[in-house]
Design an enzyme around this catalytic site. Structure first.
Site: not given
Ligand code: F6P
Length: 535
Positions: A208, A263-264, A505
Site C-alpha cells: 500500500e 510498528g505498533r 499478503k
C-alpha cells in the site's frame, strides 16, 4: 516457567469465577463499602476506577497473586533489560528506550540520537516555514504515506493534539489505503510546489505504502513538470534505509528506526515525525515525558498498585474467567476518535494469537475483539446493544476532564452516566412503574415493559485524564502498551510478531500474479465476476 493456566493462582480464579459471572456488580458495592477507594488507582495524573468490574475483593487479590506467581516482576525486568522478549524473532522490544526509560542495545545509541536529531530539525524547519520545495516556495502541506503502525499512532496523536499547538505549522494529512480515493482526498486542495510526502514504512516493502509513494511522485510531476526532480518533496522513515534511498529519497531526509521497535509501538520513534511537525518538538517531548512517567510506574510500582498490570489482569479476568469476548474502547473526546483504531492494532496484532512459547495452542481465549468509538455519538448508535443486546461487553471509558470549552463537563457527565446505567440496568418492575407514571394503562404498560428491560451488569473501567494534553496522552498510550505486554506474558504468546497477517499478503500476491491455482473455487469465481463487471 509453567504457563499461567497451570498455576495454582489460575485454579483459584477459576474457582471464584462461576459466582462472579452471575453476580450483580451493583450488589458488590453493598457488601464492599470501600470498593471505589480500594479499586481506584492513581498514577501519572490518571485516575483509573476498576470498581465497576465484576471483581470482588477475593478475585482482586487473587489476580494480584497470579501476577506474582506468573513472575510478572521478572518479566517486566526482562522487558526493560532488553532481553529477547520478542522470542520468535529473537530480539528485544525496546520502545521504552525511545523515551529515555532504558538503554537501547549497545552500539545503537549514537545512530538513534542522530536520526532523531535530524527528524527534529526537519520538523522545526517545516514549522518555521524554512523548508522549501523545488520551486523555492515554503512547504505548507505534509502528507504521511504509511499504514498500520506507520499510520495509526501518528494519525491518532495528530488528531488528539494538533489543535493545541498548531501555530504556523504546515497541515499534516495521512494516507494509508491502497484505494487512491484516500490519496486524492488528501491532495485535493494541495499544491505540488508546497507539498512534502513522508514515506513511512519500517520494512519499506509494504504494498500500500509503496503504491502511494509512486502515486505521490506521479502527482508531483503533474504539477512540477514531467520528469521533474521530486527529491525536495520527499522524506522517509524506515528501518530499510537502503530501500528508501533506492526509491529516490535523499539520504539526509531518511530517518532510521531501529529493528527493535515494533510498528505498533513506534509512535515514539521517527515514525512520530508527522506529529512533531504538527505540534512541535517541545510538545513531542512532553508526550515522551508522559510515557516515561508511565514506564517508571510500570517498572517500579508493586503489582497490586501497578496500573498497566491491574488493567491487564482485569482483561484476563473478563476474557478468560468470565468469557467476555469483546472490549469496547469509548473515548469521550472527539479528538480521541481514532484511539480505538490504534488500540485495535496494538491489542489484536500483538495478542490475537493462539500459539504459545513451545508451539502448543492456548487452552484459553487470548486477545478480545477490540472495537469502539467516540462518545457521545456511540450513545445514539451502538450503545443500544450494550443496553439490551444478548452479549456481555467489557468497556473502557476514557475521559479527559479538562477540555477547551464548557462542553467538557457534559462529556464527563455523559461518560459517567453511561458507565453507571450500563452497570445498573433496569428491571421489569422499574420499567413497569415508569410506564405507569407516564400515564399508560396497566395492560399497555405490561405489554411494553419487557422491551424496556435492560440487564445492565456491563463491566467497565473508567479512566480519567486530567487533560487531553501531550503528557496525559503519552501516559495513556504507554499504559495500553504495557497492558498488552503483561497479557501476552500471562498467555505465553509472542506479542511482538505478526506472522498471521502475512498469509493474506501472500494470497493477494498470488491473485495479483494471476496464478490460476491460487485461492479456492469461490475466490476464482468472484475474481472472474469482478473481471466481467470491469469490461
Ligand atoms: O502487515 C502488518 C504490518 O507489518 C504491521 O505490523 C505494520 O505496522 C504495518 O504492516 C506497516 O508496516 P511497515 O511500516 O513496514 O510498512
Amino acid at each position: 516457567m509453567p504457563y499461567s493456566t497451570e498455576l495454582s493462582g489460575w485454579a483459584t480464579l477459576s474457582g471464584l469465577a462461576p459466582r462472579l459471572r452471575e453476580a450483580r456488580i451493583a450488589r458488590l458495592f453493598e457488601v464492599e463499602r470501600q470498593r471505589p477507594a480500594r479499586m481506584t488507582l492513581r498514577t501519572c495524573g490518571l485516575v483509573a476506577d476498576f470498581s465497576k468490574q465484576a471483581i470482588d475483593a477475593a478475585a482482586w487479590d487473587a489476580l494480584d497473586a497470579l501476577g506474582h506467581e506468573a513472575a510478572l516482576p521478572a518479566a517486566i525486568d526482562a522487558l526493560f533489560g532488553g532481553e529477547a522478549v520478542n522470542f520468535t524473532e529473537r530480539r528485544p522490544a525496546l520502545h521504552m528506550a525511545l523515551r529515555g526509560s532504558c538503554a537501547p542495545p549497545a552500539g545503537d545509541e549514537a545512530a538513534l540520537a542522530e536520526a532523531m536529531g535530524r527528524a527534529r530539525q526537519l520538523a522545526e524547519a517545516l514549522r518555521a516555514g524554512a523548508l522549501t520545495g523545488r520551486t523555492g516556495r515554503a512547504i505548507r502541506t505534509v502528507v504521511n504515506l504509511g499504514i498500520g503502525g506507520s499510520d495509526l499512532g501518528p494519525r491518532m496523536a495528530v488528531e488528539a493534539l494538533a489543535e493545541s499547538n498548531r501555530g504556523a505549522a504546515p497541515e499534516v494529512r495521512f494516507v494509508a489505503n491502497i484505494d487512491p480515493a484516500e490519496f486524492d482526498e488528501a491532495v485535493r486542495d494541495a499544491e505540488q510546489a508546497t507539498t512534502l510526502f513522508i514515506v513511512s514504512s519500517k520494512s519499506f516493502t509494504t504494498a500500500e505504502t509503496l503504491a502511494n509513494a509512486e502515486l505521490a511522485r506521479t502527482w508531483l510531476r503533474a504539477g512540477l513538470g514531467e520528469g521533474a526532480d521530486t527529491v525536495a518533496h520527499f522524506a522517509a522513515v524506515s528501518n530499510a534505509t537502503g530501500a528508501a534511498e533506492a526509491f529516490g529519497i535523499a539520504r539526509e531526509r531518511i530517518f532510521a528506526i531501529p529493528p527493535w521497535v515494533g510498528g505498533r509501538f513506534s509512535l515514539w520513534s521517527a515514525i512520530g515525525l508527522p506529529l512533531m511537525i504538527a505540534v512541535g518538538t517541545a510538545a513531542f517531548d512532553a508526550l515522551l515525558a508522559g510515557a516515561r512517567a508511565m514506564d517508571a510506574h510500570f517498572r517500579d510500582a508493586p503489582l497490586a498498585l501497578n496500573l498497566p498490570v491491574r488493567m491487564a489482569l482485569t482483561g484476563i479476568w473478563n476474557t478468560d474467567l468470565l468469557g467476555i469476548e469483546t472490549l469496547a474502547a469509548l473515548p469521550y473526546a472527539h479528538r480521541l476518535r481514532s484511539l480505538p483504531a490504534w488500540l485495535q492494532q496494538l491489542e489484536m496484532e500483538s495478542n490475537g494469537k493462539r500459539c504459545r512459547r513451545d508451539g502448543s495452542t492456548s487452552p484459553v481465549p487470548t486477545a478480545p475483539v477490540v472495537w469502539g468509538g467516540a462518545g457521545t455519538p456511540g450513545q445514539h448508535a451502538f450503545h443500544q446493544l450494550l443496553y439490551q443486546g444478548t452479549r456481555r461487553v467489557a468497556l473502557d471509558f476514557i475521559v479527559p476532564v479538562r477540555g477547551h470549552d464548557s462542553a467538557s463537563r457534559a462529556l464527563v457527565e455523559n461518560a459517567l452516566a453511561q458507565a453507571a446505567a450500563l452497570m445498573a440496568g433496569r428491571d421489569f418492575e422499574t420499567a413497569t412503574r415508569s410506564l405507569l407514571a407516564r400515564g399508560l394503562a396497566e395492560a399497555e404498560a405490561s405489554r411494553l415493559a419487557p422491551h424496556l428491560v435492560s440487564p445492565g451488569n456491563q463491566p467497565s473501567t473508567t479512566l480519567l485524564l486530567p487533560d487531553l494534553d501531550p503528557v496525559s496522552l503519552g501516559a495513556l498510550l504507554a499504559l495500553y502498551e504495557h497492558k498488552v505486554f503483561v497479557q501476552g506474558w500471562i498467555w505465553g504468546i509472542a506479542s511482538f510478531d505478526q506472522y498471521g497477517v502475512e498469509l493474506g499478503k501472500e494470497m493477494a500476491r498470488a491473485l495479483a500474479a494471476g496464478n490460476a491455482s491460487a485461492g479456492d473455487p469461490s475466490t476464482r469465481a468472484l475474481l472472474a465476476a469482478a473481471e466481467a463487471m470491469r469490461r
